[in-house]
Each structure stands twice: as C-alpha cells, then as structure tokens.
Design a protein around this motif. Sequence first.
Motif, PDB file in Angstrom:
ATOM      1  N   LEU A  67       0.398  -1.152   0.350  1.00 10.80           N
ATOM      2  CA  LEU A  67      -0.256   0.439   0.020  1.00 10.80           C
ATOM      3  C   LEU A  67       0.141   1.498  -0.213  1.00 10.80           C
ATOM      4  O   LEU A  67       0.476   2.572  -0.866  1.00 10.80           O
ATOM      5  N   VAL A  68       2.041   1.210   0.997  1.00 10.17           N
ATOM      6  CA  VAL A  68       2.812   2.525   1.084  1.00 10.17           C
ATOM      7  C   VAL A  68       3.307   2.750  -0.391  1.00 10.17           C
ATOM      8  O   VAL A  68       3.149   4.143  -0.761  1.00 10.17           O
ATOM      9  N   ALA A 195       0.837   9.578   9.276  1.00 12.01           N
ATOM     10  CA  ALA A 195       1.589   8.105  10.453  1.00 12.01           C
ATOM     11  C   ALA A 195       0.445   6.710   9.721  1.00 12.01           C
ATOM     12  O   ALA A 195      -0.973   7.788   9.648  1.00 12.01           O
ATOM     13  N   GLU A 196       1.000   5.851  10.552  1.00 12.21           N
ATOM     14  CA  GLU A 196       0.059   4.731   9.926  1.00 12.21           C
ATOM     15  C   GLU A 196      -1.658   4.698  10.373  1.00 12.21           C
ATOM     16  O   GLU A 196      -1.645   4.646  11.404  1.00 12.21           O
ATOM     17  N   LEU A 197      -2.312   4.377   9.752  1.00  9.91           N
ATOM     18  CA  LEU A 197      -3.831   5.245  10.692  1.00  9.91           C
ATOM     19  C   LEU A 197      -4.160   3.064  10.929  1.00  9.91           C
ATOM     20  O   LEU A 197      -5.260   3.773  12.179  1.00  9.91           O
ATOM     21  N   ILE A 198      -3.353   2.515  10.985  1.00  8.99           N
ATOM     22  CA  ILE A 198      -4.400   0.961  10.749  1.00  8.99           C
ATOM     23  C   ILE A 198      -2.944   0.308  11.625  1.00  8.99           C
ATOM     24  O   ILE A 198      -1.923  -0.075  10.348  1.00  8.99           O
ATOM     25  N   ALA A 199      -2.121  -0.494  12.688  1.00  7.08           N
ATOM     26  CA  ALA A 199      -1.084  -0.110  12.464  1.00  7.08           C
ATOM     27  C   ALA A 199      -0.793  -1.216  11.620  1.00  7.08           C
ATOM     28  O   ALA A 199      -1.365  -2.353  11.909  1.00  7.08           O
ATOM     29  N   GLY A 200       0.818  -1.665  10.648  1.00  7.71           N
ATOM     30  CA  GLY A 200       1.110  -2.863  10.297  1.00  7.71           C
ATOM     31  C   GLY A 200       0.349  -2.958   8.802  1.00  7.71           C
ATOM     32  O   GLY A 200       0.431  -4.440   8.405  1.00  7.71           O
TER      33      GLY A 200
END
Lengths: 361, 508
Positions: A67-68, A195-200
């Motif tokens: 996704l990144v 930052a990541e909205l949902i970790a991982g």
Amino acid sequence: MVRLEKRPQPSKKWIYLTPIVAVVATMIAGGIMFAILGKDPFEAIRTIFWDPLFNEQFAAYSRPQLLVKAAPLILIAIGLSLGFRAGIWNIGAEGQYIMGAIFGAAVGLAFYPTESWIIFPLMVIAGAIGGLLWAMIPGVLRVYFRTNEILVSLLLVYVAEFILASMSLGLLRNPEGAGFPGSRNFKSYASAHNAELIAGTGMHWGVVAAFIAVIFAYVLLAKHMLGFQIRLTGEAPRAARFGGVNPARLILFCLGTSGALAGLAGLFEVSGPSGQISIDFNVGYGFTAIIVAFLGRLHPVGILLAGLLMALTYIGGELASLMLGIPAAAIQAFQGMLLFFLLAVDVLTNYRVSFGKAEVA
Amino acid sequence: MTTALLEIEGLTKAYPGVVANDHVTFTINEGEVHALLGENGAGKSTLVKMIYGLVKPDAGTMRLRGAAFTPPEPRAARADGIAMVFQHFSLFEALDVAENIALGMENPPKMRDLAAQISKVSEEYGLPLDPFRTVGDLSAGERQRVEIIRCLLQNPKLLIMDEPTSVLTPQEVDILFKTLEQLRSEGTSILYISHKLDEIRRLCDTATILRLGKKVDTCNPREESVRTMAEMMVGGTLHVPERVPHAQGDVALEINNLSVPSPLQFGTSLKEIKLKVHKGEVLGVGGVAGNGQDELTAALSGEVVSASGAILLHGKSVGHLPPQSRRAMGILAAPEERLGHAAAPNMSLTENALLTANVRKKMARKGFLNWAAAKDYAKDVIRDFDVRTPGPENAARSLSGGNLQKFVIGREILQKPDVLVVNQPTWGVDASAAADIRQALLDLAGEGAAIIVISQDLDELMEISDRFAALNGGRLTEPVPAKGLTVDQIGLMMGGAHDMEVAHHGAA
C-alpha cells in the motif's frame, strides 16, 4: 501471411484482455532474461509476484509496503490519466511530486514545534498547491506561448531536483542535524506526521487520498460533462471545439489536477514513509506512474489495479535482488517489458490479426 | 459496329454476411465511356477492384479482347492495359509531381525524360501540370491530374475512374470531361463511377446499374432522364424534395461586416460579410471549395468568435459567444467533415448525440450527465432519419458516410433550431439519402427556421434555396433570388463579379 485489419470499432474483449496478456508475456520474456542471467526463472517470478504477499518470512514486512508503494503511484497516475485522455502529456509528475513535498514540508517545519491538529491539513493543502503551481508552468506556457508541455514539464523535473538538493542543504536543513543534509524528521513531530492509520497495514492518509482520487476520477469520466469533454478532446480535438470545449481551460484543468495530485503524493510521502526532505527523496514514482496510467488503460479502476501490480513488482524486485542476487537493472528491464508488451498488445483492441493472403475488401 | 473490350460474365463475390456482387454480367466496348451506377453499398467498388486485380472473384469470368482475364494483382491488370484513378489519391505531398509518378512505375525512366513525357502528355490531353511542382501545393483537381497522367503514361485500354468529380470545381470538371472525350475518340474505354447523374448523361455512352450487388439494368443515359436513372438505382420512385411556398418572415440572423482571420494556416479569412436570413428561408451559399466555406461555418457555429455585433440573432449580439451559448439561443451548425469534426469517430452515437445536443435537450444537470436522455435522443435521431446502425452504442466510425451524415444532420434538425447552418449536407451521400436530407431541411424551413446551406453542389442549391449567394476569396456576394438564375450568372457570382452582372436581378 499475417496481417492487421482495422476493426470497425474497438474490441470490448481486448480492452480487458490486453493487460493480462501483457503481464503473462512479461513473465515469459522476463523469465527467459532471468534464465540467461543464470537464475532459476520460476523461482525469480515466484519471488517477484508471490513471496511479497504470501511468503511467511517476508509477508509481514512487505504486505504493508504494497500500500505504501502503490498509493503514490495510483495518486499520480490518476491525475496523469486525465491529461493523457485529453492528449495533454504531463511527463513531469516527478517534479510536481518533489515540489509538493517541499511546499508541504516547509509549512509543517514552519510550525515546529507547535502542536495543533490544523498543521497536517495545512500541509496537505500546501502540498497540493506546490504540485499545482509547478504543473501550471508548462500549462501557462502552452496556452499562451504554444510551447510543448512534454518538454517543459520534463525539464522542470531536473529543476525541481536541484531545488530539492538546495532545500535539504540550505533552507530546510535540520538545524540540530549536526550539519548533515536533510530536514527534521516528521516521525518525531506528531502534528505533522502522516502516521499509519491502522498499525501493520501500511495504510496512511495517502492511501485514503488515492482511493478518493480513484472514485473522483471514475465519477468525473463516466458521469460528468467535464470528463466527457476530456475524453472528447483526446478522441477528436476539432469535434471538441465544435462541441464547445475551451481547449485552454481544459489544458489548465488537466495539468493543474495532475500536478496537485502529484504534489499530494509527495506531501504524504515526505511526512510519512520517507519522513524528511533529503537530497535523494524522490525515487521515480512520477515516472513509474506513467507506466501505471497506461497499464491501467487510463481507467481509474484499471489504474488502481495497475498501481498495486507495479508496487508488487517493486517490492518483489527488491526481494529478488536481495534473495537471488538479480541485478537491479534486470528488475528495471523487467518493469520496462511490462509497458513494452502492453503497448504492443494494445494494437489488438483496434486491429484484428488475420492469416491468409492479402485482399483489399 | 462496336467490338467488346472487356466482357464480364456472372461475376460473384461474397463477404461474410453480404454478397457484394451477385452474378454481374455486362460488356464494356472499345472506345466507350461506360458508367457504373448504384447507391452506396451497391457493389460498384468491389466490382472495379475485381477488374483491377485487387480482389479475386468467387465465381464468374472476365474476358479482355476475347482472352481470359484473371489478374492476380494490380500489377498484372496494369500490364494488360487496365488503369485506375482512385477516389482517394495516393500521393506523397513532400515530393514533386514527377517523383510521385516515378514511384508508381516498374522501371522509371530518368527524371528529366519522365518530366518531358509528363509535359507532353499533359499538353496533349489539355491537363496543365508542371512536373516539378510539389504535390503539397497542388489543389485537389491538380492532384487528380497527377493520378490521371500517371495512368495515361501506361497507354491504358481501359481507364477506371472512381467518383472523379467529387473533389472538382465546375471548371475543373469541364477540363476533365474534355480529356475523357479525347481519350474516347482515340479508342480508350473508360469505366466511370459516379453518383452525379447529370454528368453521366453528359459524358457516358452506356450505363450499367447495380443495386444490392445485382445488375438491375443497362441503359443509354442520353435517352434517360436523371429521374428515371435515379429510380433504377434505388428501385422505386425517387422522392423529390418539395417545398411549401411561404411568405418572407422576419429577419432571424443578421451578419454585419463579419471579418475573421482564418484559424487554419492555409485557410481563407472572411472579409466584411453582410447577410440577412429570414425566418422560413433557405439561403444557398455556393462557391469553389476553399473560398471561406469552413471559416463561415466556424464563425456561425461559434468555434471562431468575432466582434459581438457582427452576428445578430433576432437582434441580439452573439458574435462573441462560444458554441454552447449559441446553441442555447438557437443557432446550430453541422460542419462539412463528418469524422473528427461533426462527430468523434471512436465514440458511440450516444456520446455523439451529447456532443451538440446537451444544451437544448438538457442532457446534463449541474454538469452531471443524463446518459439515458442522450441515448434516447440518439435513438430518436436514428429512427427519424433512418440511420442504418445496430444501435446507439455503436461507434460513429462504424457507420457508412451517408448514414453518419444523416445522423449528424438529424441530430441538429431534431433540436428545432431557429437558425441552422449546414456545410455540404449531402457530400458523399447517395441519391435517396440526399433527397431525404434535403426534404428534412425544407421541412425545417417550413416550420419557420432560417437555414443556410453551404454547398459546392450547385444543383442541390438551386433545388432547395430561396436565395443564392456565393463565397469568393472570403467575400460573400449580395444574395439574389435563386429562381431563374442561370449557370452563367452563378459562374459570374462565384468568379467574384460583385453587383455587376447580377445587379439587374434585383438584390433582396
């Protein structure tokens, strides 16, 4: 004898089939290339397409990366596809991406160390404006002085790269960075960090923006007059004028939108995965997005899928060069093959292959 | 007593889904001009392609001077004395005339000798042409001469000409006909394909008429009327446009000193055009191609804007308005070039309906499109104008020229314009479709619309116009009543004799 016959109308079937055929052909030709390099072709293809998602050892790291990497590609490609549909060729998304990152980062750094919820939205706006302004240069030059937007936008990429270097060495350099080039890192500045909205998962605001862009572009092209005008201009410029399209306004809209989306992609990258303005901040998303746009048939949903596929070859390619020692150049050649085969197979949507003796009907 | 040059017997050619030629039998005699007549899709092109060796017949035989004739390719046909001038020229614009001709030859002679030959042939047959001029600078008529001379250099026994006059001015047609008559007197046979029945009556000795791939009749065109031949072609009575007499209405469109530089590099600028068109009136605008027809259409449609007061609709200035605003007010237009200008070739008929009808037919609300409305409108046009297509989702380029023209004209007419500007409304359209289009234009005028018909077909203009004006070098002559105008007077108007010879007819 093999000949090409023009179809009376573009084949619906082949519009959907060409990307698949192109991917398969790339796998075959790429496999041959890997075999010549002395690598096991099946393992190489598996490492590129399968392991990043499903290999137990790597997937935990590489799945979020998907996704990144895909988000900026999709975001930029959506913007480019609008112009490409209208025959307006913005080749300089890389530069607009850089300028978006610089503008957005500069706004964020100007507030440092103030913490407020308003800072990140302001950075997003600044990032979009940065890309938009940079894209307006070729737009205005084309509208008023009839310059070629391909050349101007491309050359502005190199200008943007120099500005980036100057910024990381000068104006935006981290004053507490012991003289190293590069800005402060947004990871340690909460109000400005994407930052990541949902970790991982790798899900950050840029991914959200990419999905919104896909939906926006889909509605625009399928349901809105402006989207119709964009397609019309690309298909038949004279008919577009006759239909009442204002070419200058359309050029500025397409270049402006693609610039703004590229700028957004740069902002989300600098404030998130990359974290800082540095000399080597840009890694070619702006150019790869051109491939993504065409691989996705300039269609929003196609671009979504193509962006994910392209991100996969990036991550898989890194993995392959790490695990199998395949040179990075070979991976790039592999990605190039994808575009090559796509454009080659593309002929089949408008032409049919027929075997037999030539005969003029 | 005439002897047969080419005897065609039972020639048949089928393509998937259509029999292009079904047992066609006829004979072309030595030294005769033989017309091949038929509507679009009647099988004329397939037939001549078989004679020229481009297409192989499925069945049937051809005999050339008694010997079996089965050309496997055009080269063989040329070797046997068959030459063909195509409707679309295959010339390289950047090369000169002699170079272009040399390219088509098996063993071209030295350039200087070839140039001498070209000059000789061009003098002999009254086709003035300089072998060293670049083709890009030549007019359509001159380009056609290059093709004809290329054929004449082979000393053909049979010269095939496909719609040769569609690109020519009346003067150029005269030159061409003199050449063809000279060739006939020297014993060369000519197979002449055309829609224009007047020309065929003037030039041809025999006419073979094809309909839906079958030969339906052979006649002597000099003994037939245009009407009887047209009826043989369509296989029924031909509908001749009629118009209801009407009183002159108020001025709908007024043009005052309209001067616009051409947007095209080699275009013609419009110079001080003055014109009034009344409600219910058809104004015919004639003139040799390239004298400002496209520019006038663009200036009226709004593609090119001018001073606001130069164009008035019901007394309101519209000269500065873009196309969509003019459409909203009631000025509609249909440009000459169908593919790429009046319609987008790769887009569906629904999308092409949207192209000009979205304002008046309200196909968009706040910019969001109502595709169902566009599709319904496309269907209406297809139904009312008998457009032959499987449906509105088909691409414009899949339609034949005549069908697309019906769609393009119908799309404007069904919007009920106050003023309609059409450029070459029946160009490349077969006789019955052309009659339908003209009738539709007259009906629209009967409902009170003002119509400007720009055309190079003088017969068409005389048939439907109330008044006639001519474009010449970007200037428009004073319009005069069309009734009673002679060819000489029209010629003078087209030649630019403003208000001299035509003045005594009384300007309207």
